[in-house]
Structures are given as C-alpha cells and as structure tokens.
Design a protein around this motif. Structure first.
Motif, mmCIF file in Angstrom:
data_model
loop_
_atom_site.group_PDB
_atom_site.id
_atom_site.type_symbol
_atom_site.label_atom_id
_atom_site.label_comp_id
_atom_site.label_asym_id
_atom_site.label_seq_id
_atom_site.Cartn_x
_atom_site.Cartn_y
_atom_site.Cartn_z
ATOM 1 N N TYR A 178 0.802 -1.335 0.072
ATOM 2 C CA TYR A 178 0.171 0.076 0.006
ATOM 3 C C TYR A 178 0.902 1.291 -0.065
ATOM 4 O O TYR A 178 1.572 1.489 1.127
ATOM 5 N N CYS A 179 0.920 1.882 -1.187
ATOM 6 C CA CYS A 179 1.797 2.937 -1.364
ATOM 7 C C CYS A 179 0.896 4.477 -1.368
ATOM 8 O O CYS A 179 -0.096 4.623 -1.956
ATOM 9 N N PHE A 187 3.187 1.034 3.084
ATOM 10 C CA PHE A 187 2.783 0.329 4.390
ATOM 11 C C PHE A 187 2.424 -0.915 3.849
ATOM 12 O O PHE A 187 1.885 -1.501 2.731
ATOM 13 N N SER A 188 2.362 -2.019 4.864
ATOM 14 C CA SER A 188 2.297 -3.273 4.888
ATOM 15 C C SER A 188 0.413 -3.690 5.009
ATOM 16 O O SER A 188 -0.070 -4.452 4.510
ATOM 17 N N ARG A 195 -4.514 5.871 7.595
ATOM 18 C CA ARG A 195 -4.343 6.807 8.803
ATOM 19 C C ARG A 195 -3.126 7.768 8.203
ATOM 20 O O ARG A 195 -3.081 9.038 8.599
ATOM 21 N N HIS A 196 -2.082 7.082 7.379
ATOM 22 C CA HIS A 196 -0.920 8.105 7.162
ATOM 23 C C HIS A 196 -1.436 9.300 6.204
ATOM 24 O O HIS A 196 -0.781 10.248 6.254
ATOM 25 N N SER A 216 -7.167 12.429 14.197
ATOM 26 C CA SER A 216 -6.983 11.482 13.046
ATOM 27 C C SER A 216 -7.170 9.987 13.206
ATOM 28 O O SER A 216 -7.428 9.407 12.280
ATOM 29 N N GLU A 217 -7.197 9.634 14.316
ATOM 30 C CA GLU A 217 -7.116 8.155 14.713
ATOM 31 C C GLU A 217 -8.332 8.053 15.922
ATOM 32 O O GLU A 217 -8.325 8.656 16.799
#
Length: 313
Positions: A178-179, A187-188, A195-196, A216-217
């Motif tokens: 996941y880019c 990300f994996s 979230r990023h 944000s979370e």
C-alpha cells in the motif's frame, strides 16, 4: 378434435408439461418426483439426471474439459467456465435494481442486495448474532471455538482468519503493497496507509462530543475521552499506579523490570524509552534540532533550549 401429427404426445400430470418424445417425459418425471436413478460408482452419490452425474464424476477424475483460450485456466463445469470468462470480457449481466451496480455472478448480486435490505440470514447458534454472508458467520464462530486454522509456515503462529494470516506474513517478507501517492511511503496494511494519508490531508474524522476536539485516529479519541471521565483503566500490577493509556503503563512497568529494549546501534547503550534513544543518538550525529529564535543557538534537547531561553528573559 385435435389434429394427429403422427408423433406420440405425452402429458405428465405432475407439472403439466407436454413432450413430443416419450424419453423426454421419463427424464422430466425423475426431476419432478425427486427420483435419483443415476449413481456415482465411486462415492455412491445419486442424481436425477445423467448430465449431473457426468459433471459430478469430474470431481473424482480431475477432468476439466472447459479451457479458457485467454489465460489457459480449465474448469470441470460449463457454468463456472462462462462465469470465469466474464473476468476477461468485463461483462456484468446481473444488475441491482436499487442502486444499478452490476455484477458478473447472480450469487454476488444476491449478497450485495442484503446491503439494501439489511437481511442477515446466517445466525450464530451460540450468541444469536446474525450475518449477511455465510463466510462472516464461519469466521465469527471461531471466536467461540477458538479455532485458528490458518498457520504461518515461517513462525507457526496461527490465526482464525486467512486475511489476518496474509497481513501477518508481511512481517516476515517485508512486503508493503500500500503506497502513498503523495510521498510514495509504503505500508504493509491498508489501514496504516489510510491513517498516514491524514497527515497530508489534515483530516481528523474522530470528534470528541464533550469538548469538540478532533483526532485523525479513533484510538487517539478514545484515549482523549479518558481526560473528561477521569478513568484510568490501565493499572500496574506491581505498585497499583493507574494510567489512561496502555503504552504509558508499558513504559512505567520498565521502572520495575529494568527492561531497556531500545538499543543504540553505534555504542550499544540501552534505554527504556524510544524517545531517550532518539535524544541519545544526537550525541553521535551532532544533530541539534531545537533552535533559539533570539540568538539562533541550537540544542539537542528541547529541555536544554527552554533553560537557555531564560538567559534572554
């Protein structure tokens, strides 16, 4: 008086179909009466039609006579072959009459419609929870049984869901599919990317209904709300001290255990907190990120900058 066509005409008194051939009548009678006169000589299963027996036998023989001329994949039944070809053609003949979304399979449309109807036909016989799809019920039941059928072939850790195993394996492989299309960071897990991206967009979808502060979370909101309630659910079993966050308790326990899991890869000095290691590494790198806005002098620690500023005040 009916005209004589010269062909034997037979009427079946159960389903009221008419046939021009007596053989067709006999075949239909087996369907309507439920009679299963065709037997598999391997497993003993019976069928009302010879064609169904022929298809069934391919399970035992492994025969797959229907081959896709695009990707070469083979199938034992014509229906599966026709459904498969829609992957290549993009054909989606089954349309939802509520939202107009289209699907390549009738079964997928049936499952989709439950979103609109709210139908949950699959019921857990232990806790009475219901689900719209059968595989969701199967996964749910493992909560009760403790079954973990998906095993990692690298570390032997087991999981109740295949998707969880897939995510876990990325720890070993280092795969990050996941880019972020803004900064290209990978990300994996999909949720980590979601979230990023909020760092770039500034999105904070989780709102505190007491003070209106946004996060944000969801985990950050949950932790924040403990400020209002005064609740400290994480308790140290050694000294009894309580904390609002689980990671605060984890860090605190190292006072008792003496654990220092953060190791400097330059001088091998160890620290109980990651922040201490970050500050320590600046001794080796010479980095001084905290700058005085009055005299431009720089410091490796924020606390040192605070003390320095008193010179000017």
């Amino acid at each position: 008086m009916a005209k004589d066509t010269g062909k034997p005409s037979c009427d079946f008194d159960i389903c009221e179909k008419s046939f021009s051939q007596n053989g067709n009548l006999i075949k239909d009678k087996h369907i309507d009466t439920g009679e299963k006169r065709y037997w598999c000589d391997i497993c003993g299963k019976s069928f009302s039609q010879n064609g169904n027996l022929t298809k069934h036998k391919r399970i035992h023989t492994g025969e797959k006579p229907y081959q896709c001329n695009i990707c070469g994949k083979s199938f034992c039944g014509s229906a599966e072959f026709i459904t498969h070809k829609r992957i290549h053609t993009g054909e989606k003949p089954y349309r939802c009459d509520i939202c107009d979304k289209s699907f390549s399979q009738q079964s997928t449309l049936t499952k989709h419609k439950r979103i609109h109807t709210g139908e949950t036909p699959y019921h857990c016989d232990i806790c009475d929870k219901s689900f719209s799809q059968y595989y969701h019920l199967t996964s749910h039941k493992r909560i009760h049984t403790g079954e973990k059928p998906y095993c990692c072939d690298i570390c032997s850790k087991s999981f109740s869901q295949k998707s969880t195993l897939t995510k876990h394996k990325r720890i070993h492989t280092g795969e990050k599919p996941y880019c972020c299309d803004i900064c290209s960071k990978s990300f994996s897990h999909c949720t980590d990317l979601t979230r990023h991206i909020r760092i770039h967009t500034g999105e904070k979808p989780y709102h505190c209904d007491t003070c209106g502060k946004s996060f944000s979370e969801s985990s950050a909101l949950t932790s924040h709300q403990l400020i209002h309630t005064g609740k400290k659910p994480y308790c140290c079993n050694i000294c009894g001290k309580s904390f609002t966050k689980s990671n605060d308790l984890t860090r605190h326990k190292r006072v008792h255990t003496g654990e220092k899991p953060y190791l400097c890869n330059i001088c091998s000095n160890s620290f109980s907190q990651s922040g201490e290691l970050t500050v320590h590494k600046r001794i080796h790198t010479g980095e001084k990120p905290y700058q005085c806005d009055i005299c431009d002098k720089s410091f490796s620690r924020n606390t040192t900058l605070t003390i320095h500023k008193r010179v000017h005040t």
